[in-house]
Structure formats: C-alpha cells, structure tokens
Design an enzyme around this catalytic site. Structure first.
Site, PDB file in Angstrom:
ATOM      1  N   CYS A 403      -6.455   0.174  22.682  1.00 13.66           N
ATOM      2  CA  CYS A 403      -6.931  -0.897  23.557  1.00 13.66           C
ATOM      3  C   CYS A 403      -7.765  -0.316  24.703  1.00 13.66           C
ATOM      4  O   CYS A 403      -8.884   0.133  24.477  1.00 13.66           O
ATOM      5  CB  CYS A 403      -5.749  -1.727  24.054  1.00 13.66           C
ATOM      6  SG  CYS A 403      -6.233  -3.341  24.727  1.00 13.66           S
ATOM      7  N   HIS A 531      -3.219  -3.098  18.788  1.00 13.22           N
ATOM      8  CA  HIS A 531      -2.000  -2.387  19.194  1.00 13.22           C
ATOM      9  C   HIS A 531      -1.147  -2.088  17.956  1.00 13.22           C
ATOM     10  O   HIS A 531      -0.272  -2.886  17.600  1.00 13.22           O
ATOM     11  CB  HIS A 531      -1.203  -3.233  20.188  1.00 13.22           C
ATOM     12  CG  HIS A 531      -1.834  -3.358  21.529  1.00 13.22           C
ATOM     13  ND1 HIS A 531      -1.500  -2.555  22.603  1.00 13.22           N
ATOM     14  CD2 HIS A 531      -2.812  -4.190  21.981  1.00 13.22           C
ATOM     15  CE1 HIS A 531      -2.232  -2.887  23.654  1.00 13.22           C
ATOM     16  NE2 HIS A 531      -3.037  -3.877  23.308  1.00 13.22           N
ATOM     17  N   GLU A 533       1.278  -0.192  17.574  1.00  8.13           N
ATOM     18  CA  GLU A 533       2.691   0.064  17.861  1.00  8.13           C
ATOM     19  C   GLU A 533       3.569  -1.145  17.584  1.00  8.13           C
ATOM     20  O   GLU A 533       4.765  -1.010  17.288  1.00  8.13           O
ATOM     21  CB  GLU A 533       2.874   0.513  19.315  1.00  8.13           C
ATOM     22  CG  GLU A 533       2.550  -0.513  20.383  1.00  8.13           C
ATOM     23  CD  GLU A 533       1.103  -0.488  20.855  1.00  8.13           C
ATOM     24  OE1 GLU A 533       0.834  -0.953  21.972  1.00  8.13           O
ATOM     25  OE2 GLU A 533       0.245  -0.018  20.090  1.00  8.13           O
TER      26      GLU A 533
END
Length: 609
Positions: A403, A531, A533
C-alpha cells in the site's frame, strides 16, 4: 441440528486478556469435529465501524472481503477457522443505535417511546440471530454454532445494553442452546508468589448479578494455576472444578486449541449444547493443529525481518503483517524475528534531533535479512519509508512494499532513477502538478469512514514472463486480494518506470490501476497496492510474504525452479507410514503440549495467528 447453538465469551478483570484467541479456539475445536461455525465480535464503542480509528487507539483496522473495516479480532477468527466473515459479523453500539434511530424515523415503533429496553436489546438479539443464520461462504451451509465475543469487560457502562440483551437471549433460545464462557485474569503478584482469585470472584459475581451465569471459566495467567486455586474459584463462583480451565502463557497460540481440547473441551461442549458428536479413542480430529504446533516447535533457523512503519509504538497496529510473516516462516521452516523500525527515525532530520534514535534505526535496518514497508496514512514518516526503499533497492536487500510502502518505492524510484526531483504523492504535497502518486477522485470525499477503495478486488497479471510474484501465485492470470486505499500510481509515468526496470506486472481488470511491481535484477523487490496480509492463513501463507522469507534466506530461486515446492529436506506437511504411527505421534504431542509450561506470552503480537 434443529436449533442454532450460541457460545457467549465475556471477559473480566482487564481487557486484552485473550478473549479473541479463546473465542477462536472454541471455533477451531468445534470445526475440527465437523461442526459448521461462525463468529460475531461485539464492540461497545459508538463508532459505526473501525475505519476511522487511529492504529494507536485500537490496533490495526482489519478489512473483509465485502469492504468491512472491522476489529482485528475478526482477523483471528478468519485465520483460526479459515472462513470468510462479513461486515455484519462485527456489531458496534453505533450500528445498533443507528438501526434503531432509522426505524424510529420511519415510524416502525408506532409512536412508542423508544428505550434501551426493549428496543435496543431486541435489535441486538435480532442482529445476532440474523447473522448467525447466514450461510458459510466456503460451504454454503448454515452454521450450527455461533461464537459471540463481547468486547471489553463485564461491568463497563458501554456494554450494559449487550449484557442485558444476552440475559434475555438465553431464555429466548433456551438453556441447551446457550453457553457462557468467562475469561478472567488470575494475577500472581511477585510479592506473594501465589495466584489471587479475588478479581475473578468479583468479576463472576458481577456477571451473575447481571443475570448471566458462566458455564466455563477460563483462567488466564502467566504460569499454570494449581488445583487448590481452581477449587477456590469453583467454590466462590458456583462452577464445577472441571469446568475451570487454566491457560498459562504458551510458546504460541497455535498450541491453545490442542491445550484446551486436552482438557476435554469438545466433550463438554458436546454434552452441554447437545451437539450429538461421537468421538473415537484418538484425537485425530485435532491433527492439523497438532501438526502446526509441531512444525513451529521444530523450526531449524531464524530470519530477521524489519518492519519500517509509522505506528510502531503499538505492535497491534501491524498484527496481520506480523502474522503473515510467521505463517510464511512456518512454511519455509524458519522462526521469524521481527524488528520494528519507526520510519521517521531513518530520516536525515532525525540525525540532528535525536542522533541515537537515528543510528539505532539504521543499525537495525542494516542487520536485517529482509524489509517490509507496510501501509499507513498521512505525511509523517513517508520520507523514512522512501529512504528504506532506496537502501533495499541499492543493496539488493529482499523487500516487500504494501500500500503506502508500494507507493513510497515508486516515489523513490522516480526521484533517484528517473531524476524527477520533486516526485511525490498528492497525499503528501497537494500542490504538485504531476504527482507520481495521485488520489482517486471517486474515493476522495469529505467523509472519512468507508470512502476508500475497500475489500476484495481482482488483479490481473499483465506481465507473466520471468515474474517471481506470478510464479509464487501459481502462474495464475487473475488473483483476488483485499484493498484499502484512496491513492494510486499515476499511469502517465508507467512507460518511463518500466523502461528503467520497475515492471508493473499486475493491474486492475480495466488496466487503469497498477497493483504489483517487480524490480529487474534484484533478488526480491516487490510492491503491492493491496494488503496480502489479510488473506494469509497459518497453513496457507500469503505468496508475497513467502517469497520474501525465501529470498531472505537465498532459497527463492531454488523454490521457483522446483515449481514452488520445498526440497524434501525442508519442512513440509508430515506424512505417516501407518495409522498406528500417526496415533502414537499424536498421543505424544498432546501429552507434551499439556505439560508445556512456559513463561513466554501466548498473546504477544509475535505469536497470534
């Protein structure tokens, strides 16, 4: 099963005692038994959602597939249960009151005085039942058990309406369908050396005074509590000793499901909620969790990862990033050591303001094996992130930008390779005529909450040849990841960036937004606008993070050359030659886990999955 079953998890003494992990553990155990499970997190704050929170206020904002910005505990639920939750799985006081007020404005209450009881409490109960009945995305089946975590602690004025709602709810759904688990801290002051039960007694007394009686008390402590302490809690709290579970700090929360199940949790829940389960002589249904714990306890080496962030004073600000790194480390066979670096400490201005912090930050960066530059908002620390990107690029250090980290790397490349001296983002300098990073007008409104490009979006690979990240994703044409941003790379600079070696291998389906870059002639220099994650799982790590860990230990090239498979000498899923060998191994492991008393925190940010 004809009736939905509910497990309400409450907390006592202090917040942050581990209710999220305990709630996730209940779900993991039941799911291992073949039960369809869903989860709800209740946050008593008046905010509509977590989207506008500072990371220092409440930790990271977790993003769901549908764009919901929610509490980080929903990340725990998704990782433990491997299910996809939705924004309505996170209830806040703000959401409930907004619904009630909207209904009042529409005349739904027929002119009656709108009150907390019954209107707010009814709205809470209706919301829980509605969400609990929603089919599980992965299977399409209606859940059989809904686990509800009530945030904060019993006695908080903010949560009173919710406690009253569940006092009523237990009669609405009947006792055999409703179970209460109370998680409480049992402190052990160093001055006396003995566990103190008074805080737990007071907490349970208050819960019972509000009309809810715990069926299970989960005692959290640094070290295991003795039987005499359990008996004392049982005597004063009216709960049988066998229904009091001590969970000391374990080396990893991956051990918590096996630890709790070793105390007969599945059997108790089966009897208490009449689930109709039958169990064999072995704990084979817990095998995935046992295997995971075993792999974590037998990692062969270490890898040091630096996270260069803006909110490093609170490690929960990067919970999903740290978890994704640990997932990748387990897969690759390495224990991940995370070093947090405050981005602003890398900036030249810090050399004058605080030279010690400046030199410490650079010393840490230079000694790491790889670097992650995660997301964030605002001007502070961006220059520090940019110089970290430059250092990784020039020194061939494995790098992953996420990001704002992705955008910082593009800014750095434009400045130092394309020689655009004032290259920057319109978020940082809104007077730039041609920013390298610009805002997306359709997502930039006067309101802050829920106005970004959020949720699960498609990314297509526009360049697949020689792309490491494409190989890590399994040579797919299109992938789906979760987003949370309102700025993007200016495509006017695309040709110049790519001519000089920064290849944008992934973009949106309409090819208007650049999503993934890779740098030529570098072991691993990757940036992603999304993202990754958020979709990382303990047994299925996120590809960009796995690539980073492998590159940090110089194993990426070998991994890719073998079709993204680890060599036989490296850790992989274990297989057994016979069922007898498997059962023996599981028995030994369960016994070891139940005897594993360690002082390291099970609920530190470095261990929660």
């Amino acid at each position: 099963m004809s009736n939905m079953k509910y497990i309400l998890v409450t907390g006592g003494v202090i917040s942050g005692v581990g209710k999220g992990v305990i709630s996730s553990t209940f779900g993991a155990i039941l799911k291992s038994c073949g039960i369809e499970v869903t989860s709800i997190k209740i946050d008593p704050y008046i905010n509509l959602d977590a989207g506008t929170f500072s990371p220092y206020e409440h930790g990271e904002v977790y993003v769901l597939d549908d764009g919901g910005e929610v509490d980080l505990d929903l990340g725990n639920y998704e990782r433990f249960l491997n299910i996809t939750l939705h924004k309505q799985n996170n209830i806040t006081t703000g959401k409930i009151y907004k619904q009630v007020i909207d209904r009042e404005r529409q005349g739904d209450y027929l002119g009656k005085t709108v009150q907390v009881v019954p209107h707010v409490t009814d709205a809470i109960q209706e919301w829980v039942e509605r969400v609990a009945q929603k089919p599980v995305s992965e299977t399409g089946k209606i859940p059989e058990v809904c686990i509800i975590e009530l945030g904060g602690i019993v006695g908080d004025i903010e949560s009173m309406a919710f406690v009253e709602a569940f006092r009523q709810f237990q009669f609405r759904v009947k006792r055999e369908n409703f179970c209460v688990a109370h998680v409480s801290l049992v402190p052990q002051p160093k001055t006396t050396g003995e566990h103190k039960t008074k805080p737990t007694q007071s907490s349970v007394r208050e819960l019972r005074g509000l009309g809810l009686s715990p069926d299970i008390i989960v005692c959290r402590s640094e070290k295991p509590i003795g039987q005499s302490v359990k008996d004392k809690i049982s005597n004063f709290c009216h709960v049988a000793p066998e229904q009091i579970i001590s969970i000391p700090d374990l080396s990893s929360v991956y051990e918590v499901p096996v630890f709790m199940e070793n105390h007969g949790m599945a059997s108790y829940l089966n009897e208490r909620l009449k689930l109709g389960l039958t169990f064999g002589s072995s704990k084979r249904y817990m095998k995935p969790w046992i295997d995971l714990s075993e792999r974590m306890n037998h990692l062969k080496g270490e890898v040091v990862i630096a996270i260069v962030g803006k909110y490093t004073r609170l490690e929960d600000s990067y919970t999903s990033v740290t978890k994704a790194l640990h997932h990748a480390g387990i897969k690759a066979g390495f224990k991940v050591i995370i070093k947090f670096i405050e981005a602003s400490n890398l900036e030249n201005t810090m050399l004058q303001d605080d030279p010690v912090a400046y030199h410490d930050a650079w010393h840490t960066l230079c000694l790491c094996d790889a670097v992650v530059v995660p997301g964030g908002f605002g001007k502070r620390g961006v220059e520090g992130k940019t110089v970290a990107c430059k250092w990784c690029r020039l020194n061939k250090k494995p790098f992953l930008g996420i990001c704002l980290g992705f955008q910082s790397a593009v800014i750095e490349f434009a400045r130092n390779v394309l020689n655009i001296q004032n290259a920057n983002s319109s978020e940082i300098d809104d007077k730039l005529e041609n920013p390298v990073i610009l805002d997306m007008p359709e997502y930039n409104t006067s309101e802050k909450g829920g106005t970004m490009r959020l949720g699960k979006r498609a990314t297509m690979f526009r360049i697949k040849e020689n792309s490491k990240i494409n190989q890590l994703y399994g040579n797919k044409d299109t992938i789906y990841e979760r987003h949370r941003h309102r700025y993007e790379v200016n495509t006017a600079y695309l040709n110049d960036l790519e001519k000089n070696g920064l290849k944008f291998v992934g973009c949106s389906l309409d090819q208007q937004r650049l999503e993934i870059f890779e740098l030529d002639n570098h072991p691993y220099y990757v940036g992603v606008q999304y993202h990754p994650e958020y979709l990382s799982r303990p047994l299925n790590p996120s590809p960009p993070f796995l690539g980073l860990i492998l590159a940090a230990k110089d194993k990426l090239k070998s991994y890719l050359s073998k079709g993204c498979k680890l060599s036989p000498r490296e850790p992989q899923s274990e297989y057994y030659d016979s069922e007898e060998e498997e059962i023996n191994e599981l028995t030994v492991t369960v016994n070891n886990l139940s005897a594993n008393d360690t002082d390291s925190s099970a609920y530190s940010s470095s261990s929660i999955p």
